[in-house]
Design an enzyme around this catalytic site. Structure first.
Site, PDB file in Angstrom:
ATOM      1  N   ASP A  48       0.821  -1.214   0.000  1.00 53.69           N
ATOM      2  CA  ASP A  48       0.000   0.000   0.000  1.00 53.69           C
ATOM      3  C   ASP A  48       0.854   1.263   0.000  1.00 53.69           C
ATOM      4  O   ASP A  48       0.394   2.334   0.362  1.00 53.69           O
ATOM      5  CB  ASP A  48      -1.023  -0.009   1.148  1.00 53.69           C
ATOM      6  CG  ASP A  48      -0.408   0.233   2.511  1.00 53.69           C
ATOM      7  OD1 ASP A  48       0.830   0.090   2.632  1.00 53.69           O
ATOM      8  OD2 ASP A  48      -1.155   0.565   3.453  1.00 53.69           O
ATOM      9  N   LYS A 104     -14.162  -2.780   6.222  1.00 55.30           N
ATOM     10  CA  LYS A 104     -13.699  -3.127   4.874  1.00 55.30           C
ATOM     11  C   LYS A 104     -14.938  -3.607   4.125  1.00 55.30           C
ATOM     12  O   LYS A 104     -15.521  -4.634   4.489  1.00 55.30           O
ATOM     13  CB  LYS A 104     -12.652  -4.240   4.941  1.00 55.30           C
ATOM     14  CG  LYS A 104     -11.358  -3.820   5.647  1.00 55.30           C
ATOM     15  CD  LYS A 104     -10.496  -5.034   5.933  1.00 55.30           C
ATOM     16  CE  LYS A 104      -9.122  -4.637   6.434  1.00 55.30           C
ATOM     17  NZ  LYS A 104      -8.356  -5.799   6.923  1.00 55.30           N
TER      18      LYS A 104
END
Length: 442
Positions: free
Chosen positions: A220, A354
């Protein structure tokens, strides 16, 4: 021409076609993309995917054929959209999000969406949400706000990944991420600037200490220098913050991801060491003391997953100390029953959401409401396998959550979310409110 535009407006919109395809995510692994058509146009969405998948979350459908994409293909999920979901949704009003999501849940008939696949269902749910916004002729974040009954829009604090560790990086750092929160910024645009500048100062700090090899990045975008301890990483971040001139305005957050190095009831802080005799076992109580010391030595305001996902006792004990925000990710897995238990037992005080762990926009909205009713913080999160879809940026603003975790201020699929938040802030103009110092209250 006037007539056809007038006709377009007077004819209530409906879903006319739903088409899915297999695309690749930011890791080069297949995921599902959906084009949903109404008489207003075509609306596209794609499902993110994570490296960790827990036993309590909705199930991604993968083909399992090792000869194709090493078993990671999603052609079955794509087929489920094109042959089953499509048929169920054609003719439905795209503004009726909960009915669309319920139709897919009813079609799937399993608790964890394992029949059709959460990756298939979510991509359709997000595309339908975009179509609903277009039908109402409002931005996506405003449509989401109406769906959730929320009247106060706000821009979240970005949790920028600066250093990556855990199983996501090729170093010996046991924890997954060290992040910064620009709490003292006055607006999102300033927060993004602070994040970017700190990231580049950190790159210089790491280059000087470890050489340019230390500047390789994790999935990320966080740097993955060859460090072995959490303090070594925190010292690097602290030095970078010191160089920015924003010392009072930036705070630190860590994602421990402790489930990854929990063996029985002990935590092995040297689990990544190539020398297997280097086992550094700590008890839950030891870990609490480590966190207390770290919070007093560094400006840490948030710790995610400080314990194993089944270590409710230490999670409760630590959360009740009130030292910092305690975020539940693996502990909760965006699962309604586990969120309810954590609220009841005070096992944490913030939800990490999420969207692909739950599988529909409607259920995501419901879980955020559950957390907010408990006066928790809410962090809407990326996954390690992301796409250029910026849906979660609009979701954060529409639901007025306090934080977004979308990775480093680097890499296109991460910046897609942060850049969309810039556009939303500009769109809101004088009405734009950045969470900032009030982050623990929102």
């Amino acid at each position: 021409m006037l007539m056809s535009n007038h006709m377009k407006k007077s004819v209530p919109s409906m879903i006319t076609k739903v088409k899915a395809r297999q695309i690749l995510d930011s890791r080069g692994i297949p995921t599902v993309e959906v084009d949903l058509y109404t008489n207003k146009g075509m609306f596209r969405a794609s499902a993110p995917s994570g490296a960790s998948s827990g036993m309590y979350e909705a199930i991604e459908l993968r083909d399992g054929d090792k000869g194709t994409y090493l078993g990671n293909g999603v052609s079955r999920a794509v087929r489920n959209v094109n042959e089953k979901i499509s048929e169920a949704l054609i003719g439905m009003d795209p503004t009726l999000q909960s009915q669309i999501d319920q139709a897919m849940i009813d079609l799937d008939r399993t608790e964890k969406k394992s029949e059709l696949g959460a990756n298939a269902i979510l991509a359709v749910s997000m595309a339908a949400c975009k179509a609903g916004a277009a039908e109402k002729e409002v931005p996506l974040y405003k449509h989401i706000a109406v769906l959730s009954g929320n009247t106060n829009l706000s821009l979240p604090i970005p949790a920028f990944t600066l250093i990556s560790g855990g199983k996501y990086a090729a170093n010996f750092l046991p924890v997954k991420q060290i992040m910064i929160l620009p709490i003292g910024a006055r607006q999102f645009e300033e927060a993004l600037q602070m994040g970017s500048e700190t990231y580049h100062h950190l790159k210089a700090v790491i280059s000087k200490k470890y050489g340019t090899d230390g500047c390789s990045v994790g999935e990320d975008g966080g740097f993955a220098p060859s460090i072995t301890s959490i303090r070594e990483g925190l010292d690097l971040v602290k030095e970078a913050i010191g160089r920015t001139g924003y010392s009072e305005k930036l705070k630190i957050a860590i994602d421990v991801d402790a489930t990854e190095f929990c063996i029985g009831t002990k935590y092995d802080l040297d689990f990544k060491s190539p020398n297997k005799s280097d086992q550094n076992f700590k008890s839950g109580e030891d870990m609490i003391n480590i966190y207390k010391e770290l919070c007093s030595d560094y400006p840490i305001v948030s710790i995610e997953d400080p314990f194993d996902k089944e270590d409710w006792e230490h999670a409760k004990h630590f959360s009740n100390l009130g030292i910092c925000q305690v975020v539940g990710d693996d502990l909760l897995m965006s699962n309604t029953k586990r969120i309810e238990r954590a609220v009841e037992e005070s096992a944490c005080n913030a939800l990490l959401l999420k969207v692909n762990q739950i599988g529909t926009v409607t259920e995501a909205i419901e879980n955020v409401k559950l957390a907010k009713d408990a006066h928790w913080g809410v962090v809407i999160s990326q996954r390690s396998g992301e796409t250029e879809d910026a849906f979660i940026a609009d979701l954060c603003v529409g639901l007025a959550v306090s934080q977004i975790k979308a990775g480093a201020p680097c890499r296109g699929e991460r910046l897609a979310k942060y850049n969309q938040l810039l556009r939303i802030e500009e769109d809101l103009g004088d009405q734009a409110v950045y969470v900032g110092d009030d982050w623990r209250l929102s």
